[in-house]
Design a protein around this motif. Structure first.
Motif, PDB file in Angstrom:
ATOM      1  N   UNK A  69      -4.940   3.553   3.036  1.00  0.00           N
ATOM      2  CA  UNK A  69      -3.611   4.159   2.951  1.00  0.00           C
ATOM      3  C   UNK A  69      -2.719   3.566   4.036  1.00  0.00           C
ATOM      4  N   UNK A  70      -1.476   3.343   3.694  1.00  0.00           N
ATOM      5  CA  UNK A  70      -0.523   2.723   4.610  1.00  0.00           C
ATOM      6  C   UNK A  70       0.438   1.861   3.832  1.00  0.00           C
ATOM      7  N   UNK A  71       1.486   1.445   4.488  1.00  0.00           N
ATOM      8  CA  UNK A  71       2.554   0.715   3.786  1.00  0.00           C
ATOM      9  C   UNK A  71       2.566  -0.772   4.136  1.00  0.00           C
ATOM     10  N   UNK A  72       1.406  -1.336   4.439  1.00  0.00           N
ATOM     11  CA  UNK A  72       1.338  -2.781   4.665  1.00  0.00           C
ATOM     12  C   UNK A  72       1.547  -3.533   3.350  1.00  0.00           C
ATOM     13  N   UNK A  73       2.058  -4.734   3.465  1.00  0.00           N
ATOM     14  CA  UNK A  73       2.240  -5.593   2.291  1.00  0.00           C
ATOM     15  C   UNK A  73       1.100  -6.605   2.244  1.00  0.00           C
ATOM     16  N   UNK A  74       0.621  -6.877   1.040  1.00  0.00           N
ATOM     17  CA  UNK A  74      -0.543  -7.742   0.860  1.00  0.00           C
ATOM     18  C   UNK A  74      -0.206  -8.898  -0.092  1.00  0.00           C
ATOM     19  N   UNK A  75      -0.934  -9.988   0.086  1.00  0.00           N
ATOM     20  CA  UNK A  75      -0.809 -11.164  -0.781  1.00  0.00           C
ATOM     21  C   UNK A  75      -2.189 -11.508  -1.316  1.00  0.00           C
ATOM     22  N   UNK A  76      -2.307 -11.661  -2.629  1.00  0.00           N
ATOM     23  CA  UNK A  76      -3.559 -12.063  -3.276  1.00  0.00           C
ATOM     24  C   UNK A  76      -3.362 -13.460  -3.855  1.00  0.00           C
ATOM     25  N   UNK A  77      -4.251 -14.378  -3.498  1.00  0.00           N
ATOM     26  CA  UNK A  77      -4.186 -15.730  -4.052  1.00  0.00           C
ATOM     27  C   UNK A  77      -5.459 -16.005  -4.842  1.00  0.00           C
ATOM     28  N   UNK A  78      -5.282 -16.408  -6.098  1.00  0.00           N
ATOM     29  CA  UNK A  78      -6.392 -16.797  -6.966  1.00  0.00           C
ATOM     30  C   UNK A  78      -6.338 -18.320  -7.101  1.00  0.00           C
ATOM     31  N   UNK A  79      -7.427 -19.005  -6.768  1.00  0.00           N
ATOM     32  CA  UNK A  79      -7.434 -20.472  -6.709  1.00  0.00           C
ATOM     33  C   UNK A  79      -8.528 -21.040  -7.590  1.00  0.00           C
ATOM     34  N   UNK A  80      -8.250 -22.216  -8.144  1.00  0.00           N
ATOM     35  CA  UNK A  80      -9.227 -22.915  -8.980  1.00  0.00           C
ATOM     36  C   UNK A  80     -10.303 -23.545  -8.109  1.00  0.00           C
ATOM     37  N   UNK A  81     -11.526 -23.555  -8.589  1.00  0.00           N
ATOM     38  CA  UNK A  81     -12.655 -24.049  -7.803  1.00  0.00           C
ATOM     39  C   UNK A  81     -12.813 -25.559  -7.841  1.00  0.00           C
ATOM     40  N   UNK A  82     -12.105 -26.240  -8.776  1.00  0.00           N
ATOM     41  CA  UNK A  82     -12.263 -27.683  -8.937  1.00  0.00           C
ATOM     42  C   UNK A  82     -13.155 -28.072 -10.088  1.00  0.00           C
TER      43      UNK A  82
ATOM     44  N   UNK B 196       0.816  -1.203   0.000  1.00  0.00           N
ATOM     45  CA  UNK B 196       0.000   0.000   0.000  1.00  0.00           C
ATOM     46  C   UNK B 196       0.856   1.263   0.000  1.00  0.00           C
ATOM     47  N   UNK B 197       0.229   2.394  -0.288  1.00  0.00           N
ATOM     48  CA  UNK B 197       0.936   3.681  -0.293  1.00  0.00           C
ATOM     49  C   UNK B 197       0.468   4.521   0.893  1.00  0.00           C
ATOM     50  N   UNK B 198       1.369   5.349   1.380  1.00  0.00           N
ATOM     51  CA  UNK B 198       1.069   6.142   2.587  1.00  0.00           C
ATOM     52  C   UNK B 198      -0.016   7.177   2.346  1.00  0.00           C
ATOM     53  N   UNK B 199      -0.178   7.663   1.098  1.00  0.00           N
ATOM     54  CA  UNK B 199      -1.063   8.798   0.853  1.00  0.00           C
ATOM     55  C   UNK B 199      -2.343   8.448   0.111  1.00  0.00           C
ATOM     56  N   UNK B 200      -2.448   7.255  -0.463  1.00  0.00           N
ATOM     57  CA  UNK B 200      -3.585   6.957  -1.339  1.00  0.00           C
ATOM     58  C   UNK B 200      -4.296   5.667  -0.932  1.00  0.00           C
ATOM     59  N   UNK B 201      -5.603   5.704  -1.138  1.00  0.00           N
ATOM     60  CA  UNK B 201      -6.395   4.472  -1.072  1.00  0.00           C
ATOM     61  C   UNK B 201      -6.273   3.762  -2.417  1.00  0.00           C
ATOM     62  N   UNK B 202      -6.014   2.451  -2.380  1.00  0.00           N
ATOM     63  CA  UNK B 202      -5.862   1.677  -3.617  1.00  0.00           C
ATOM     64  C   UNK B 202      -7.132   0.872  -3.896  1.00  0.00           C
ATOM     65  N   UNK B 203      -7.373   0.648  -5.170  1.00  0.00           N
ATOM     66  CA  UNK B 203      -8.439  -0.253  -5.606  1.00  0.00           C
ATOM     67  C   UNK B 203      -7.814  -1.484  -6.244  1.00  0.00           C
ATOM     68  N   UNK B 204      -8.148  -2.640  -5.706  1.00  0.00           N
ATOM     69  CA  UNK B 204      -7.684  -3.910  -6.273  1.00  0.00           C
ATOM     70  C   UNK B 204      -8.878  -4.584  -6.943  1.00  0.00           C
ATOM     71  N   UNK B 205      -8.777  -4.839  -8.244  1.00  0.00           N
ATOM     72  CA  UNK B 205      -9.876  -5.439  -9.004  1.00  0.00           C
ATOM     73  C   UNK B 205      -9.432  -6.784  -9.565  1.00  0.00           C
ATOM     74  N   UNK B 206     -10.227  -7.825  -9.317  1.00  0.00           N
ATOM     75  CA  UNK B 206     -10.031  -9.131  -9.948  1.00  0.00           C
ATOM     76  C   UNK B 206     -11.311  -9.428 -10.717  1.00  0.00           C
ATOM     77  N   UNK B 207     -11.215  -9.507 -12.045  1.00  0.00           N
ATOM     78  CA  UNK B 207     -12.397  -9.686 -12.902  1.00  0.00           C
ATOM     79  C   UNK B 207     -12.320 -11.014 -13.631  1.00  0.00           C
ATOM     80  N   UNK B 208     -13.311 -11.887 -13.411  1.00  0.00           N
ATOM     81  CA  UNK B 208     -13.375 -13.137 -14.150  1.00  0.00           C
ATOM     82  C   UNK B 208     -13.777 -12.898 -15.585  1.00  0.00           C
ATOM     83  N   UNK B 209     -13.165 -13.615 -16.521  1.00  0.00           N
ATOM     84  CA  UNK B 209     -13.445 -13.425 -17.944  1.00  0.00           C
ATOM     85  C   UNK B 209     -14.473 -14.422 -18.466  1.00  0.00           C
TER      86      UNK B 209
END
Length: 533
Positions: free
Chosen positions: A190-203, A142-155
């Protein structure tokens, strides 16, 4: 070793365990200890006919990491590329169809986990998760000054992927969504935390395609492209070209469980239907997608099925098809190849005197001509003079359509006991040098033995022969290609390995290195590379 009485049984990576779901122990469980982050493949195979196993993988806190309920009651299930951190995990086995029975549980080390892909503001990343590659990971800060938008869109319009957002430092799960949702958007404070995004198959059978992108909420800096049909995103200072995502594959439709026996492509891709039951026969037409062909017959070993589609007959390999309907009454078709003798034993008789002779040959057959003479006295005599016309006789060659000399068997990855073994004698009239490629030795025309193999988690399939003298080996693989070897591992015994082996039929010939000799010994099949001559 077996899990009994509900007590957990230790299991290590690289081991196979035999167990049983019983009335006294309906949920056998195992403890798997992982010393360092590792990707594993777990395979569960039913031994008892009609038994369908199910599997759960949990951490010691009871959180379910992976679950294979086996709703279609298959005899074999697999958890592929499961990423585990260092720790202890519990594997639970139970019945998926209410029937009790034995099974084999195997755990195999997979490829090491790939590092997560860093996300860059305004740069979309196209991804895909499937049964073969069920997890993809991404990281950002993350960034100290901005709110971020994280988008995951299925095709895909039919299914999505499972999305998990975690704190990269503490592994705390911050948000998650299931495959029933085709996309998510998270607001990152806003903030400098680190994030992990995991995309997984449904089976589900089909792969899930998606696009992931990160941008500032206030519109500053590089922005993500607008979704098709959505509201345009404010134009950034530098335009970012949208990523082109390939179309989703056609979802596979289940084949009927009742009615006439039918087959369809295993994956939905194009498969060949040939004029005969081998890859050496020409292709007459193809099947793809969910197109079904009616089954009219099969080879006795089940390796090829005779089918008809729109009135056109043909043969299709069992290794590339799904099978549905009532197939128990499909007739077995035994092919009778033409036979050619390589010797001739004629008998000749003269008149009035009688003479008999029996010429034999290996390379040539003899066709004599004779002329009797006689005199008109009281004791007739006859003389004859043969002349020889030499005609090349048929040369013996390998013929995989002949019944194997020592029989055939079916093996599924993870088979026990390992190695599988069968006694056999090497040697025969066919000089295999005609195959080229350095092939050598003398073998029978019919295969020594044949296997129908179903591939799974194990990466190597090895064939080797241990005999009392110098021997060679020839294998016709499911691809239709021949493989030959003479000596191996510093011995006079042959070994052939198939890495990432294909499912299908393997025809094996064991030859003697010297012409006219027979060598007794044992043929072995193994998935353990520690087994060899």
């Amino acid at each position: 070793m077996r899990a009994q009485g509900g007590e957990p049984t230790p299991i290590a990576v690289g081991e196979n365990h035999i167990g049983a779901v019983t009335a006294d122990n309906p949920v056998p469980n195992y403890l798997l200890t992982v010393e360092a982050p590792l990707t594993v493949d777990i395979q569960l195979l039913a031994i008892t006919q009609g038994f369908a196993p199910a599997l759960r993988v949990l951490d010691l806190a009871g959180a379910i990491l992976n679950e294979e309920p086996n709703a279609t009651a298959q005899s074999a299930i697999r958890v592929a590329a499961l990423e585990l951190d260092a720790g202890v995990y519990r594997l639970e086995v139970q019945s998926a169809n209410g029937q009790l029975g034995q099974y084999v549980l195997g755990v195999l080390a997979g490829a090491p986990p790939q590092p997560p892909v860093p996300l860059v503001l305004g740069t979309p990343v196209a991804g895909e998760v499937s049964a073969e590659a069920p997890h993809q990971r991404y990281t950002f800060t993350g960034t100290a000054a901005n709110v971020l938008l994280l988008t995951v869109r299925g095709e895909s319009v039919e299914q999505g992927a499972e999305i998990t957002l975690s704190d990269a430092e503490s592994d705390e799960v911050l948000a998650s969504s299931g495959a029933q949702v085709l996309g998510v958007r998270y607001r990152i404070p806003a903030g400098t935390l680190s994030y992990l995004v995991e995309v997984s198959h449904s089976g589900d059978p089909a792969a899930a395609l998606y696009t992931i992108c990160l941008e500032n909420e206030d519109g500053s800096g590089p922005l993500c492209p607008a979704a098709p049909g959505g509201t345009p995103t404010p134009t950034p200072a530098v335009a970012v070209a949208p990523t082109v995502v390939p179309a989703s594959p056609v979802p596979l439709q289940p084949l009927p469980a009742t009615g006439p026996c039918v087959v369809a492509s295993l994956t939905g891709g194009t498969v060949n239907v040939r004029s005969g039951p081998a890859t050496t026969f020409p292709v007459v037409y193809q099947l793809s997608g969910n197109t079904q062909a009616a089954v009219t017959g099969r080879l006795p070993d089940g390796s090829w099925h005779q089918v008809t589609y729109n009135g056109a007959p043909g043969w299709i390999s069992t290794s590339v098809i799904r099978i549905g309907g009532q197939c128990g009454t499909v007739p077995a078709i035994t092919l009778t190849p033409a036979t050619t003798s390589d010797t001739l034993t004629p008998t000749m008789t003269t008149t009035p005197a009688t003479a008999t002779w029996t010429p034999t040959g290996t390379l040539y057959t003899e066709t004599p001509t004779w002329t009797p003479t006689s005199t008109m006295d009281t004791t007739p005599t006859a003389t004859w003079t043969p002349t020889w016309t030499l005609t090349p006789a048929a040369v013996a060659t390998l013929n995989f359509s002949l019944p194997p000399v020592y029989g055939s068997s079916s093996l599924t990855s993870g088979f026990v006991p390992d190695p599988f073994s069968v006694g056999a004698t090497a040697g025969g009239p066919a000089n295999v040098a005609y195959l080229g490629g350095g092939c050598s030795g003398f073998a029978t025309a019919a295969p020594t033995f044949s296997f129908n193999y179903t591939a799974g988690a194990f990466p190597t399939l090895r064939f080797y022969f241990i005999g009392s003298a110098d021997t060679t080996m020839i294998i016709n693989a499911p691809s239709g290609s021949y493989y030959c070897v003479d000596d191996s591992f510093g011995t006079l015994n042959p070994t052939i390995d198939f890495n990432s082996p294909s499912s299908g039929r393997y025809d094996i010939w064991i030859g003697s290195y010297a012409m006219g000799t027979s060598v007794g010994g044992t043929l072995y099949v193994t998935e353990n590379t520690g087994n060899h001559p």
